[in-house]
Design a protein around this motif. Structure first.
Motif, PDB file in Angstrom:
ATOM      1  N   ASP A  76     -18.676 -57.058   7.267  1.00  0.00           N
ATOM      2  CA  ASP A  76     -17.661 -57.157   6.190  1.00  0.00           C
ATOM      3  C   ASP A  76     -17.411 -55.769   5.418  1.00  0.00           C
ATOM      4  OD1 ASP A  76     -17.645 -59.608   6.871  1.00  0.00           O
ATOM      5  OD2 ASP A  76     -19.219 -60.367   5.502  1.00  0.00           O
ATOM      6  N   THR A  77     -18.455 -54.867   5.503  1.00  0.00           N
ATOM      7  CA  THR A  77     -18.491 -53.604   4.531  1.00  0.00           C
ATOM      8  C   THR A  77     -17.351 -52.692   5.210  1.00  0.00           C
ATOM      9  OG1 THR A  77     -20.753 -53.831   3.928  1.00  0.00           O
ATOM     10  CG2 THR A  77     -19.678 -51.464   4.012  1.00  0.00           C
ATOM     11  N   PHE A  78     -17.111 -52.801   6.516  1.00  0.00           N
ATOM     12  CA  PHE A  78     -16.280 -51.799   7.281  1.00  0.00           C
ATOM     13  C   PHE A  78     -14.977 -52.366   7.385  1.00  0.00           C
ATOM     14  CE2 PHE A  78     -20.637 -50.032   8.331  1.00  0.00           C
ATOM     15  CZ  PHE A  78     -20.276 -48.590   7.982  1.00  0.00           C
ATOM     16  N   SER A 121     -12.807 -49.246  10.273  1.00  0.00           N
ATOM     17  CA  SER A 121     -12.973 -50.406  11.255  1.00  0.00           C
ATOM     18  C   SER A 121     -12.783 -50.024  12.489  1.00  0.00           C
ATOM     19  CB  SER A 121     -11.996 -51.455  10.774  1.00  0.00           C
ATOM     20  OG  SER A 121     -10.608 -50.765  11.054  1.00  0.00           O
ATOM     21  N   VAL A 122     -12.072 -49.042  12.994  1.00  0.00           N
ATOM     22  CA  VAL A 122     -11.864 -48.687  14.342  1.00  0.00           C
ATOM     23  C   VAL A 122     -12.977 -48.091  14.912  1.00  0.00           C
ATOM     24  CG1 VAL A 122     -10.472 -47.132  15.814  1.00  0.00           C
ATOM     25  CG2 VAL A 122      -9.036 -48.400  14.094  1.00  0.00           C
ATOM     26  N   THR A 149     -12.237 -61.596  13.322  1.00  0.00           N
ATOM     27  CA  THR A 149     -10.760 -61.936  12.631  1.00  0.00           C
ATOM     28  C   THR A 149     -10.657 -60.928  11.387  1.00  0.00           C
ATOM     29  OG1 THR A 149     -11.571 -63.884  11.566  1.00  0.00           O
ATOM     30  CG2 THR A 149     -10.551 -64.303  13.478  1.00  0.00           C
ATOM     31  N   GLY A 150     -11.527 -60.325  10.872  1.00  0.00           N
ATOM     32  CA  GLY A 150     -11.334 -59.726   9.789  1.00  0.00           C
ATOM     33  C   GLY A 150     -11.024 -58.379   9.934  1.00  0.00           C
ATOM     34  N   PHE A 151     -10.852 -57.786  11.206  1.00  0.00           N
ATOM     35  CA  PHE A 151     -10.542 -56.467  11.543  1.00  0.00           C
ATOM     36  C   PHE A 151      -9.197 -56.535  12.187  1.00  0.00           C
ATOM     37  CE2 PHE A 151     -15.227 -56.508  11.692  1.00  0.00           C
ATOM     38  CZ  PHE A 151     -15.633 -55.355  11.285  1.00  0.00           C
ATOM     39  N   SER A 152      -8.519 -55.286  11.960  1.00  0.00           N
ATOM     40  CA  SER A 152      -7.103 -55.191  12.435  1.00  0.00           C
ATOM     41  C   SER A 152      -7.231 -55.206  14.055  1.00  0.00           C
ATOM     42  CB  SER A 152      -6.698 -53.744  12.066  1.00  0.00           C
ATOM     43  OG  SER A 152      -7.409 -52.579  12.915  1.00  0.00           O
ATOM     44  N   ARG A 181      -9.754 -54.160  17.094  1.00  0.00           N
ATOM     45  CA  ARG A 181     -10.379 -54.924  18.141  1.00  0.00           C
ATOM     46  C   ARG A 181      -9.804 -54.486  19.471  1.00  0.00           C
ATOM     47  NH1 ARG A 181      -8.453 -60.928  16.169  1.00  0.00           N
ATOM     48  NH2 ARG A 181      -6.787 -59.815  15.041  1.00  0.00           N
ATOM     49  N   LEU A 182      -8.533 -53.670  19.393  1.00  0.00           N
ATOM     50  CA  LEU A 182      -8.532 -53.199  20.893  1.00  0.00           C
ATOM     51  C   LEU A 182      -9.315 -51.989  21.207  1.00  0.00           C
ATOM     52  CD1 LEU A 182      -6.459 -52.537  23.197  1.00  0.00           C
ATOM     53  CD2 LEU A 182      -5.123 -51.153  21.639  1.00  0.00           C
TER      54      LEU A 182
END
Length: 347
Positions: A255-257, A264-265, A290-293, A297-298
């Motif tokens: 959750d922090t990142f 996030s990437v 689901t919390g990441f862009s 996720r790619l």
């Protein structure tokens, strides 16, 4: 007297040929023995500890570590069997000049062709390492073999189908994964042509091709046995490292990142390296984040099949540590860049 001298000369010329080959045959299978022995002893020691009944070994953390380690090993083992069997078959049954005839003679063109060839082999990253090693032994340029090594576990039909199932209604994610993975494989092959050095590559000594006096099935058995035992030990070490990360890093770190687009990437790329999820299953893990862009996720799905702990261990055991460190680092950078560029355009 002249005839006696001739016989002595012939005897001296023949003696080395009759002594040296048997010594080489005895030494070849023993080269990887120290590594295999260390891994075996380590595995037996860990199993003995886990089964000893010590109270602290029965705690939830150790039970979780044991479960994750076993899951990664069992998940990757069938594909490692497939890869080593295919490697042994190539070594024993395929003519040595077949691959050099199929691939373009110019290495610059052979790299993308080998990358596209990875789409036809449904295998995991564990399978691609011994196959790439066998291709190099059969005369394929290392740049093309490395392009195949990276693309085969990332763009084969099983992986792309799993991605489509994990991301229903999102064909752009499937296309982005295909393009980013293929671009990474091609760029890394070209980078090896440009910057790679022969001294970085130390392939293990193994039986190569059909040898006089051995049946082809014997050569297949020897090659399969050597590759599987050698790569299997490093697979176990990689699974242990991945399980350790899974247990020690709290879920709250995710959750922090997730709030920062760039962090996030980078975080999901690093997470893919340490989780060591098989490429046939990583799309479902990515879909659960689901919390990441979508781009993050790619990156998780592009980096994971090309660079993870068990794959780095397999590469180090097969090609040498100098190669594994440089190649895995460069692949991570290229894979993240390709994910950001292609993900930003398509997702």
């Amino acid at each position: 007297m002249p005839k006696t001298d001739e016989l002595l000369d012939v005897t001296e010329a023949v003696a080395p040929a009759t002594v040296h080959p048997p010594e080489r045959r005895r030494r070849l299978p023993r080269r990887p023995a120290p590594t295999t022995a260390v891994v075996t002893v380590l595995g037996l020691a860990v199993c003995a500890l886990l089964l000893s009944g010590t109270p602290w070994l029965n705690g939830p953390a150790v039970a979780a570590w044991r479960t994750v380690c076993l899951a990664i090993t069992v998940q990757a083992l069938p594909f490692l069997l497939l890869g080593t069997a295919l490697s042994g078959a190539i070594n024993a049954f395929v003519p040595a000049d077949l691959f050099t005839k199929v691939l373009p003679r110019r290495a610059v063109l052979a790299v993308p062709v080998a990358g596209l060839a990875g789409a036809v082999l449904p295998g995991c990253e564990c399978a691609s390492v011994p196959v790439a090693n066998s291709l190099i032994r059969r005369g394929v340029t290392p740049a093309a073999a490395f392009a195949f090594l990276l693309s085969a576990p990332a763009i084969n039909p099983i992986v792309l189908t799993a991605t489509a199932v994990a991301f229903p209604g999102s064909p752009a994610m499937v296309l982005a994964r295909l393009l980013a993975s293929l671009a990474t494989a091609a760029v890394m092959g070209w980078l090896w042509l440009w910057l790679g050095r022969a001294e970085w590559l130390r392939p293990v000594v193994r039986h190569t091709g059909h040898q006089h006096g051995h049946s082809r099935f014997t050569e297949f058995r020897l090659g399969f046995q050597h590759d599987f035992l050698h790569a299997g030990g490093f697979l176990v070490l990689g699974a242990m490292a991945a399980a350790t990360f899974n247990v020690t890093v709290p879920r709250s770190v995710l959750d922090t990142f997730s709030g920062s687009p760039w962090l996030s990437v980078l975080f999901l790329a690093a997470l893919a390296v340490v989780l060591a999820v098989c490429s046939e299953a990583d799309a479902f893990v990515a879909a659960s984040l689901t919390g990441f862009s979508p781009t993050a996720r790619l990156a998780f799905m592009v980096v994971g099949p090309m660079v993870d702990l068990k794959l780095i261990a397999l590469q180090a055991g097969t090609f040498g540590r100098a190669f594994a460190v440089r190649f895995s680092t460069a692949t991570t950078v290229v894979a993240v860049a390709a994910s950001v560029l292609i993900g930003g355009a398509l997702l």
